[in-house]
Design an enzyme around this catalytic site. Structure first.
Site, PDB file in Angstrom:
ATOM      1  CD  GLU A   5       3.961   0.133   1.916  1.00  0.00           C
ATOM      2  OE1 GLU A   5       3.487  -0.837   1.217  1.00  0.00           O
ATOM      3  OE2 GLU A   5       4.638   1.198   1.192  1.00  0.00           O
ATOM      4  CG  HIS A  51       1.189  10.795   0.077  1.00  0.00           C
ATOM      5  ND1 HIS A  51       0.091  10.885  -0.412  1.00  0.00           N
ATOM      6  CD2 HIS A  51       1.482  10.326  -0.107  1.00  0.00           C
ATOM      7  CE1 HIS A  51       0.287   9.676  -1.287  1.00  0.00           C
ATOM      8  NE2 HIS A  51       1.298   9.421  -1.483  1.00  0.00           N
TER       9      HIS A  51
END
Ligand SMILES: Cc1ncc(C[n+]2csc(CCOP(=O)(O)OP(=O)(O)O)c2C)c(N)n1
Lengths: 328, 322
Positions: free
Chosen positions: A62, A131
């Protein structure tokens, strides 16, 4: 006119922007054709058209994804970076907050950073604590970033085009539960300006200020209460930060009552900032305190009944509205 | 290895002395109390930056760190603007809003100066990716310290750069310290460059105090990057002859080692090479005298320059003034 889903809307917007400008490219985990065109299929079909340099499937990195987007933007390109799920922005906050958001300012305006960071999240799909979070307040607290989230497919198409056009970083939050929503296709070239809210429904007794998936709840509740003679105005911010203060204040001055509503947890949420601003600027027009509804202050639970109890419920919205208008 | 040609050697010498004289001047101003800002000394590392910048073309991109004075001045930022920024003046590269740790000057190719250790590498990849996408033929060089090699972003960036064969050069200035922590106390790898192998990348360690090693190594990396052969990790061994930033304690740096390293000082070594190659003492001194005069004028200009307007805090936040 044809109907499109939010998934199609986003795909169409990106496709169009890529066709018009060679500098627009996508990067992220699994986004290319070889990996199936993205876990939510947003970039499906684009590798075949634009090649693997413009739809770059990346390693699970990321920091490197956002860093690369920042660098490419400094060189004049318009990258669209995907962070598969919003919770993973924690991994690359440095690149977003210290670099993307600040390079325009720190360079005295010399290096704007036009990147779009697409990310997805949402409570209600059983993804559990790591999530599902709506983390928009993290970004709303940082100067130099637009934070955007659509509540319907047409807006998704228009907001995505504007996000790609923007000469600053945009965090574009897609709620998983909204991907399947359909709208009439607004057609090619359609744009919804950043920083402009929509009055999703007009009303005269109370203003709900919300965005993203909870707009649907607000509209549903407003429809039901209409039958009981309570007229609710629903403001869909569309851009969470910097938000359309003018539309919000105008609405509250008209209705005299306000409720902020979001899926993100209530403490220190964006609703708190909006509520405080309303109290400061509309004090003379207010008939009562501004109310706030947000998610429960805990991690998002897994078990579906717990998860449902975590999200602001329609019953809670009804209750708060009735308490506000004095009809409990 | 073939000899560096005389013109290039002169170029490297000039850039090196520009870095060194700027460093000396900055420390003098701080010592005299004429300015009070954070400054990260580059004494001992001048040659690495200068040789690396001499290996680049004018329009190549550079990403550097708070200790980036060497890259910035050697790449050629107009020095009045450079001093203006360091003194927080409206005439600075970034209108005084960046400061010593955030110098940006796209015209010179200095795209980002970051204060966050290791953050530059992923951004350098992006600049290189833009060049790869557009075919503009530019190379991006990113400079960082040995401490930065332990940040996650370093590893992500190495892997990604090699995966895509990006036109990027990773230049690790191994000055043996990350703030107060010595190399051996933060890293067990025998060298930083040896890590390149783990990414399938080319890695080389060279003596950053020897112009005949550092320049050819960076030049080769730049040429390979430009030819589409992908990235290189160049580790330049050097030594930070002062504390982490100007005025900071450096009692943790063993005296014996410092003395040993002083014997390796790149400046007398470079001068010896120049003399060997038939440059005269007078010629070399004149270069330094000219640089000093130029710096003095730039400093005076910066000292006299106006402060940024207070309204600047509202500008350049987003495209539209909000
Ligand atoms: C992510 C991060 N952690 C810690 C710091 C504080 N810090 C500033 S410089 C530095 C040492 C870095 O050493 P190195 O990378 O070797 O570079 P050098 O200063 O030697 O040039 C540290 C720990 C920082 N700026 N960023």
């Amino acid at each position: 006119m044809a109907e499109i889903t939010m998934t199609q809307a986003l795909n169409l917007a990106i496709d169009e922007a890529m066709a018009e400008d060679d500098g627009v490219f996508c990067l992220g985990e699994d986004v290319a054709a070889k990996q199936g065109g993205g876990v939510f299929k947003i970039t499906s079909g684009l590798t075949e058209k634009y090649g693997e340099h413009r739809i770059r499937a990346t390693p699970i990195s990321e920091t490197a994804i956002i860093g690369a987007a920042v660098g490419a933007a400094l060189a004049g390109q318009r990258p669209i970076a995907e962070i598969m799920l919003m919770n993973f922005v924690g991994v690359c906050m440095d690149q977003i907050v210290n670099h993307a958001a600040k390079l325009r300012f720190m360079s005295g305006g010399q290096t704007p950073c036009p990147i779009v960071i697409r990310t997805t999240t949402g409570v209600g799909v059983g993804f559990g604590g790591q999530h599902s979070d709506m983390l928009e307040a993290w970004f709303a607290h940082v100067a130099g970033i637009h934070t955007v989230t659509p509540s319907n497919a047409a807006d998704a198409r228009g907001l995505m085009r504007s996000a790609i056009d923007a000469n600053d970083p945009v965090i574009f939050i897609e709620n998983i539960l909204c991907y399947g929503l359909t709208s009439e296709d607004p057609g090619p070239g359609y744009r919804v300006p950043l920083g402009k809210a929509a009055v999703a429904k007009e009303g005269s007794d109370l203003s709900i200020i919300t965005y993203g998936r909870t707009v649907l709840d607000a509209l549903e509740v407003a429809g039901e209460l209409e039958k009981e003679g309570i007229s609710v105005e629903v403001i869909d911010l569309r851009t969470i930060a910097p938000y359309d203060e003018e539309t919000v204040l105008k609405s509250v001055r008209k209705t005299g009552r306000a409720l902020t509503l979001h899926e993100a947890v209530r403490p220190f949420g964006t609703g708190a900032e909006i509520a405080a601003n309303i109290q400061e600027k509309c004090w003379d027009d207010l008939k009562g305190p501004v109310r706030r509804i947000g998610g429960t202050f805990s991690a998002v639970p897994f078990a579906s009944h717990l998860e449902q109890a975590w999200i602001p419920t329609k019953a809670e919205i009804v209750e708060q509205i009735k308490a506000s208008v004095g009809r409990v | 290895m073939s000899e560096i040609d005389r013109d290039k050697l002169l170029d490297i010498y000039t850039r090196t002395m520009k870095v060194n004289r700027t460093d000396e001047k900055f420390r003098a101003l701080l010592m005299q109390g004429k300015v009070a800002v954070m400054y990260y000394c580059v004494r001992g590392q001048e040659l690495v930056s200068a040789a690396a910048m001499a290996a680049l073309e004018d329009d190549d991109y550079v990403v550097c760190t708070y200790r980036g004075q060497g890259e910035q001045t050697a790449k050629g930022i107009p020095i009045e603007k450079w001093w203006g920024e360091c003194l927080g003046k409206a005439t600075g590269t970034c209108k005084g809003k960046g400061g010593t740790m955030h110098i940006t000057d796209p015209e010179t190719g200095i795209m980002v100066t970051t204060g966050v250790v290791g953050s530059g590498l992923p951004i350098a990849n992006g600049l290189a990716m833009a060049s790869q996408n557009s075919g503009d033929g530019r190379v991006t060089l990113v400079s960082f310290g040995d401490g930065a090699a332990n940040i996650g972003g370093f590893h992500e960036a190495m892997n990604m750069a090699q995966l895509y064969k990006l036109p990027v050069v990773f230049l690790c200035q191994n000055n043996r310290y990350g703030e107060h922590t010595a190399y051996a106390d933060h890293t067990n790898s025998k060298s930083i460059a040896s890590r390149a192998e783990g990414y399938g990348m080319r890695g080389v360690t060279v003596d950053g105090n020897d112009v005949n090693q550092i320049y050819p190594a960076v030049k080769e990396a730049v040429d390979r990057a430009r030819a589409g052969e992908g990235p290189t990790l160049v580790e330049a061994m050097c030594y930070r002859m002062m504390g982490h930033f100007f005025g900071s304690d450096f009692s943790y740096m063993p005296k014996e080692h410092l003395a040993e390293m002083q014997a390796e000082d790149p400046l007398p070594k470079l001068r010896a090479v120049m003399l060997e190659r038939q440059f005269s003492e007078e010629e070399l001194d004149q270069i330094v005298a000219d640089i000093d005069a130029e710096i003095d004028a730039a400093v005076q200009h910066a000292l006299d320059a106006p402060l940024p307007d207070t309204d600047e805090i509202y500008k350049d936040v987003l495209e539209e003034v909000n």
